[in-house]
Design a protein around this motif. Sequence first.
Motif, PDB file in Angstrom:
ATOM      1  N   GLY A 147      -4.585  -6.440  -4.985  1.00  0.00           N
ATOM      2  CA  GLY A 147      -4.206  -6.094  -6.355  1.00  0.00           C
ATOM      3  C   GLY A 147      -3.192  -4.989  -6.496  1.00  0.00           C
ATOM      4  O   GLY A 147      -2.962  -4.498  -7.612  1.00  0.00           O
ATOM      5  N   ALA A 148      -2.560  -4.580  -5.392  1.00  0.00           N
ATOM      6  CA  ALA A 148      -1.549  -3.528  -5.474  1.00  0.00           C
ATOM      7  C   ALA A 148      -0.208  -4.092  -5.930  1.00  0.00           C
ATOM      8  O   ALA A 148       0.062  -5.289  -5.800  1.00  0.00           O
ATOM      9  N   GLU A 149       0.637  -3.219  -6.469  1.00  0.00           N
ATOM     10  CA  GLU A 149       2.024  -3.567  -6.770  1.00  0.00           C
ATOM     11  C   GLU A 149       2.857  -3.194  -5.550  1.00  0.00           C
ATOM     12  O   GLU A 149       2.819  -2.056  -5.106  1.00  0.00           O
ATOM     13  N   VAL A 150       3.604  -4.165  -5.029  1.00  0.00           N
ATOM     14  CA  VAL A 150       4.232  -3.960  -3.723  1.00  0.00           C
ATOM     15  C   VAL A 150       5.733  -4.206  -3.776  1.00  0.00           C
ATOM     16  O   VAL A 150       6.187  -5.232  -4.293  1.00  0.00           O
ATOM     17  N   ALA A 151       6.492  -3.252  -3.223  1.00  0.00           N
ATOM     18  CA  ALA A 151       7.922  -3.423  -3.013  1.00  0.00           C
ATOM     19  C   ALA A 151       8.199  -3.235  -1.523  1.00  0.00           C
ATOM     20  O   ALA A 151       7.626  -2.350  -0.884  1.00  0.00           O
ATOM     21  N   VAL A 152       9.053  -4.089  -0.975  1.00  0.00           N
ATOM     22  CA  VAL A 152       9.421  -4.021   0.437  1.00  0.00           C
ATOM     23  C   VAL A 152      10.912  -3.758   0.544  1.00  0.00           C
ATOM     24  O   VAL A 152      11.720  -4.478  -0.055  1.00  0.00           O
ATOM     25  N   LEU A 153      11.289  -2.720   1.310  1.00  0.00           N
ATOM     26  CA  LEU A 153      12.688  -2.397   1.557  1.00  0.00           C
ATOM     27  C   LEU A 153      13.081  -2.882   2.946  1.00  0.00           C
ATOM     28  O   LEU A 153      12.361  -2.628   3.922  1.00  0.00           O
ATOM     29  N   GLU A 154      14.212  -3.557   3.034  1.00  0.00           N
ATOM     30  CA  GLU A 154      14.713  -4.026   4.326  1.00  0.00           C
ATOM     31  C   GLU A 154      16.208  -3.759   4.412  1.00  0.00           C
ATOM     32  O   GLU A 154      16.975  -4.199   3.564  1.00  0.00           O
ATOM     33  N   ALA A 155      16.609  -3.019   5.442  1.00  0.00           N
ATOM     34  CA  ALA A 155      18.012  -2.655   5.593  1.00  0.00           C
ATOM     35  C   ALA A 155      18.894  -3.851   5.918  1.00  0.00           C
ATOM     36  O   ALA A 155      20.068  -3.898   5.529  1.00  0.00           O
TER      37      ALA A 155
END
Length: 289
Positions: free
Chosen positions: A175-183
């Motif tokens: 149930g978390a809000e998730v953002a993923v950063l990828e270079a």
Amino acid sequence: METAQEPGLIVVGAGHAGSELALAARQYGWKGPISLLGEEDWLPYQRPPLSKAWLAGQADDDSLTLRPLDAYQTAGITLRRGVRLAEIDRAAHEIVLAHGERVPYRKLALCTGGRPRPLACPGLDAAAPPANLFYLRTKADAEGIRQALRPGARVVVIGAGYVGLEVAASARKLGAEVAVLEAQPRVLARVAGEAVSRFYQQVHEAAGVNILTGTTAESVNVAGDRITGVCCTGGRVLPADVVVAGLGMLPNIEAAQTAGLADGEGIAVDSCSVTVDPDIVAAGDCRVQ
């Protein structure tokens, strides 16, 4: 501190490689003593479920354990936990542990694995890491992340390799809000082709993960002992309750380097996993061939 014992096979590193090597040595005829040394206090365990079943609360200690304790006892393997290699004395055929104990060997197997590559960017103090910045390599790491995840938590994952994407998926299921950063311009760029990358990105985005490719963490905002925001390429700031860095691994080769067995890439071995010293082999994430 000194100790006297019959030299035998010492396996340093109680992960998958070390555990299986010790048991295989006995199975295939090693008659002398075998000692398996690990830094953690647990029995040797699997790491892949840590980012999936463990975070989701679907795995316990027993399901992670590679072999029960009596498997090592039956094989005549001495399992030493909570000890760390500090030095290899090749001339004396001894290793030196962090607490000063010297242990003789006939043959030495280095299965020391690796550790997470640390996040380094403005706003972070390496001497005082924020309480909500996590890496994932050990069971303790995974337990820390699991305790931090909760419905509605804002999670920023830095790095879209397998570990980063698996943590993102587990966090979304909780149930978390998730953002993923990828270079890189796509997820899994170092390990998969473009079609596979597109597939996995679509699967994760369909589950509600916000994936930002071509994006790096330029700096972090810190209040007290916690990261409150991750400042990204282009000036965007992502609010953060939990930050997980999945930036790859560094091999644990410091003692091997000092002993002349490794360069910065890893412990060099031949096709039989033997190092430049015929009495020392290496296996797992710490080696290169």
